[in-house]
Design a protein around this motif. Structure first.
Motif, PDB file in Angstrom:
ATOM      1  N   VAL A 289       0.851  -1.281   0.212  1.00 25.04           N
ATOM      2  CA  VAL A 289      -0.080  -0.014   0.085  1.00 25.04           C
ATOM      3  C   VAL A 289       0.921   1.176   0.034  1.00 25.04           C
ATOM      4  CG1 VAL A 289      -1.995   1.210   1.266  1.00 25.04           C
ATOM      5  CG2 VAL A 289      -1.718  -1.117   1.175  1.00 25.04           C
ATOM      6  N   GLY A 290       0.683   2.249  -0.823  1.00 24.52           N
ATOM      7  CA  GLY A 290       1.179   3.430  -0.997  1.00 24.52           C
ATOM      8  C   GLY A 290       2.231   3.396  -1.821  1.00 24.52           C
ATOM      9  N   GLN A 291       3.171   4.392  -1.726  1.00 27.23           N
ATOM     10  CA  GLN A 291       4.314   4.401  -2.704  1.00 27.23           C
ATOM     11  C   GLN A 291       5.419   3.460  -2.394  1.00 27.23           C
ATOM     12  OE1 GLN A 291       5.970   8.620  -2.658  1.00 27.23           O
ATOM     13  NE2 GLN A 291       4.234   9.323  -3.657  1.00 27.23           N
ATOM     14  N   PRO A 292       6.121   2.880  -3.408  1.00 28.78           N
ATOM     15  CA  PRO A 292       7.245   1.688  -3.412  1.00 28.78           C
ATOM     16  C   PRO A 292       8.190   2.425  -2.649  1.00 28.78           C
ATOM     17  CG  PRO A 292       6.568   1.984  -5.798  1.00 28.78           C
ATOM     18  CD  PRO A 292       5.933   3.072  -4.925  1.00 28.78           C
ATOM     19  N   SER A 293       8.885   1.618  -1.479  1.00 25.59           N
ATOM     20  CA  SER A 293       9.872   2.171  -0.507  1.00 25.59           C
ATOM     21  C   SER A 293      11.214   1.671  -0.828  1.00 25.59           C
ATOM     22  CB  SER A 293       9.563   1.705   0.728  1.00 25.59           C
ATOM     23  OG  SER A 293       9.317   0.413   1.001  1.00 25.59           O
ATOM     24  N   VAL A 294      12.116   2.519  -0.683  1.00 21.32           N
ATOM     25  CA  VAL A 294      13.483   2.070  -1.166  1.00 21.32           C
ATOM     26  C   VAL A 294      14.292   1.729   0.238  1.00 21.32           C
ATOM     27  CG1 VAL A 294      15.934   2.694  -1.989  1.00 21.32           C
ATOM     28  CG2 VAL A 294      13.562   3.298  -3.123  1.00 21.32           C
ATOM     29  N   PRO A 295      14.417   0.316   0.524  1.00 22.75           N
ATOM     30  CA  PRO A 295      15.230  -0.155   1.840  1.00 22.75           C
ATOM     31  C   PRO A 295      16.659   0.220   1.617  1.00 22.75           C
ATOM     32  CG  PRO A 295      14.717  -2.133   0.371  1.00 22.75           C
ATOM     33  CD  PRO A 295      14.086  -0.842  -0.452  1.00 22.75           C
ATOM     34  N   PHE A 296      17.345   0.364   2.737  1.00 21.93           N
ATOM     35  CA  PHE A 296      18.735   0.571   2.893  1.00 21.93           C
ATOM     36  C   PHE A 296      19.254  -0.392   3.640  1.00 21.93           C
ATOM     37  CE2 PHE A 296      17.137   4.952   2.003  1.00 21.93           C
ATOM     38  CZ  PHE A 296      18.230   5.550   1.433  1.00 21.93           C
ATOM     39  N   ALA A 297      20.427  -0.828   3.234  1.00 16.33           N
ATOM     40  CA  ALA A 297      21.225  -1.864   4.004  1.00 16.33           C
ATOM     41  C   ALA A 297      22.751  -1.336   4.296  1.00 16.33           C
ATOM     42  CB  ALA A 297      21.329  -3.213   3.258  1.00 16.33           C
ATOM     43  N   LEU A 298      23.577  -2.000   5.281  1.00 12.76           N
ATOM     44  CA  LEU A 298      24.881  -1.765   5.492  1.00 12.76           C
ATOM     45  C   LEU A 298      25.643  -2.162   4.108  1.00 12.76           C
ATOM     46  CD1 LEU A 298      25.369  -2.710   9.302  1.00 12.76           C
ATOM     47  CD2 LEU A 298      24.760  -0.389   8.313  1.00 12.76           C
ATOM     48  N   ASN A 299      26.703  -1.381   4.050  1.00  7.89           N
ATOM     49  CA  ASN A 299      27.616  -1.581   2.819  1.00  7.89           C
ATOM     50  C   ASN A 299      28.593  -2.259   3.455  1.00  7.89           C
ATOM     51  OD1 ASN A 299      29.051  -1.693   0.763  1.00  7.89           O
ATOM     52  ND2 ASN A 299      29.896   0.610   0.644  1.00  7.89           N
ATOM     53  N   PRO A 300      28.806  -3.552   3.147  1.00  3.73           N
ATOM     54  CA  PRO A 300      29.993  -4.436   3.644  1.00  3.73           C
ATOM     55  C   PRO A 300      31.252  -3.742   3.388  1.00  3.73           C
ATOM     56  CG  PRO A 300      28.583  -5.753   2.524  1.00  3.73           C
ATOM     57  CD  PRO A 300      28.056  -4.406   2.169  1.00  3.73           C
ATOM     58  N   ASP A 301      31.588  -2.754   2.481  1.00  3.22           N
ATOM     59  CA  ASP A 301      32.765  -2.191   2.407  1.00  3.22           C
ATOM     60  C   ASP A 301      32.975  -0.967   2.785  1.00  3.22           C
ATOM     61  OD1 ASP A 301      33.713  -4.638   0.524  1.00  3.22           O
ATOM     62  OD2 ASP A 301      32.598  -3.569  -0.951  1.00  3.22           O
ATOM     63  N   GLY A 302      31.977  -0.492   3.478  1.00  2.24           N
ATOM     64  CA  GLY A 302      31.952   0.719   4.259  1.00  2.24           C
ATOM     65  C   GLY A 302      32.838   1.178   5.143  1.00  2.24           C
ATOM     66  N   ALA A 303      33.195   0.113   6.022  1.00  2.36           N
ATOM     67  CA  ALA A 303      34.212   0.066   7.090  1.00  2.36           C
ATOM     68  C   ALA A 303      34.772  -1.410   7.221  1.00  2.36           C
ATOM     69  CB  ALA A 303      33.636   0.561   8.381  1.00  2.36           C
ATOM     70  N   LEU A 304      36.170  -1.460   7.516  1.00  2.00           N
ATOM     71  CA  LEU A 304      36.724  -2.542   7.972  1.00  2.00           C
ATOM     72  C   LEU A 304      37.683  -2.449   9.137  1.00  2.00           C
ATOM     73  CD1 LEU A 304      38.644  -2.971   4.497  1.00  2.00           C
ATOM     74  CD2 LEU A 304      36.517  -3.825   5.195  1.00  2.00           C
ATOM     75  N   SER A 305      37.643  -3.522   9.931  1.00  2.00           N
ATOM     76  CA  SER A 305      38.547  -3.490  11.076  1.00  2.00           C
ATOM     77  C   SER A 305      39.368  -4.580  11.392  1.00  2.00           C
ATOM     78  CB  SER A 305      37.423  -3.250  12.428  1.00  2.00           C
ATOM     79  OG  SER A 305      36.363  -4.479  12.218  1.00  2.00           O
ATOM     80  N   LEU A 306      40.495  -4.510  12.189  1.00  2.00           N
ATOM     81  CA  LEU A 306      41.123  -5.680  12.369  1.00  2.00           C
ATOM     82  C   LEU A 306      40.934  -6.197  13.814  1.00  2.00           C
ATOM     83  CD1 LEU A 306      44.660  -3.881  10.974  1.00  2.00           C
ATOM     84  CD2 LEU A 306      43.200  -5.762   9.807  1.00  2.00           C
ATOM     85  N   GLY A 307      41.130  -7.538  13.989  1.00  2.00           N
ATOM     86  CA  GLY A 307      41.171  -7.894  15.423  1.00  2.00           C
ATOM     87  C   GLY A 307      42.118  -8.814  15.790  1.00  2.00           C
ATOM     88  N   VAL A 308      42.663  -8.733  16.790  1.00  2.00           N
ATOM     89  CA  VAL A 308      43.759  -9.813  17.354  1.00  2.00           C
ATOM     90  C   VAL A 308      43.366 -10.519  18.645  1.00  2.00           C
ATOM     91  CG1 VAL A 308      46.013  -9.865  18.132  1.00  2.00           C
ATOM     92  CG2 VAL A 308      45.723  -8.454  16.605  1.00  2.00           C
TER      93      VAL A 308
END
Length: 296
Positions: free
Chosen positions: A147-166
């Protein structure tokens, strides 16, 4: 006397009638000026609202209601950390809140984000535009058939941020590179009889060299930091590891966070291994979205 003509609407055909009004005079420089009209005196009439009560009666009627509303507004309320705020000084908090909701629900349209956070639609639009510009979120295909106008969902970008772990354990160590959604991009594992400060530094150096060789400059610029997970007081592990006392005593004066920070250009954080495991379970492994759980 002066004659002024004015038009008035009537029930029948429009007609003009003549009204004779006395014109006031005013003197300027000793000479009278004809046709000058001064300010009309304001009549003191009580204003009536739609209910027919005067303004004073309305104020007296609304007195108890206003006092009750003021008391309700002044009453302390519990803080809802799932709600956002429209104040400009907490922009980063609102962005983290939005990213956490998207991580929890995997995909969300702007209208649903506004409903969950309590922020205005305009504020959410500004936040999502900034997050998309920063490369932290991406648009998914438009949802139709609702119902209503079609919506555009947003998702996290996997390449948006990286982190290292030890991870420093009793018998092994791990070095990983993970993306914004928790995917492991690179992993290095090493087994030993017991951990030593020099051995851990050499292991981290090899892991950093491998990441630097595999990542292009644009991806390397997305690395936000390095986190270390290790038990507290490693020098008390003599019974569990069987390591010589002289080796374990080196951990008493060894600043593991500071020494690893010398090896990389990113911020370095240290956390207890059990606490880090609970945090990882909460953000990346808690698919059931339970607020309370027991970690072993």
């Amino acid at each position: 006397m002066s004659i002024a003509a004015e038009h008035r609407p009537a029930a029948g055909p429009a007609r003009m009638r003549t009204a004779i009004r006395p014109a006031r005079t005013c003197r300027r420089g000793g000479k009278p000026i004809r046709g000058f009209r001064g300010k009309r005196s304001k009549q003191k009439t009580s204003k009536r609202g739609r209910s027919g009560m005067s303004t004073g009666d309305q104020r007296r009627e609304d007195g108890p209601r206003a006092d009750s509303a003021a008391a309700e507004a002044a009453r302390p309320r519990a803080v809802d950390f799932a709600r956002g705020t429209n104040q400009s000084g907490v922009r980063l908090y609102n962005e983290r809140l939005v990213l956490s909701l998207i991580r929890r629900h995997e995909t969300l349209p702007k209208a649903e984000i506004a409903r969950l956070t309590g922020l205005s639609a305009q504020t959410i639009t500004i936040i999502m535009r900034q997050l998309e510009t920063d490369g932290l979120v991406v648009k998914r295909s438009r949802q139709r058939g609702r119902v209503g106008q079609p919506s555009v969902p947003f998702a996290l970008n996997p390449d948006g941020a990286l982190s290292l772990g030890v991870k420093i354990g009793r018998r092994s160590a791990d070095f990983v590179l993970i993306d914004f959604v928790g995917g492991v991009r690179h992993a290095l594992h090493e087994i030993f009889a017991y951990p030593t400060p020099s051995g851990i530094l050499d292991f981290v150096s090899r892991g950093l060299a491998r990441v630097a060789a595999d990542l292009d400059p644009a991806a390397a610029a997305r690395i936000s930091g390095l986190g270390i997970a290790a038990p507290f007081e490693l020098w008390n592990w003599e019974e569990q590891t069987g390591a010589p006392r002289r080796v374990l005593d080196q951990w008493r004066t060894f600043d593991v966070r500071g020494e690893i920070a010398r090896l990389c250009p990113w911020p370095v954080f240290f956390c207890n291994d059990a606490t880090a495991a609970c945090g990882a379970e909460l953000f990346l492994g808690n698919r059931g979205h339970h607020l309370d759980y027991l970690y072993f």
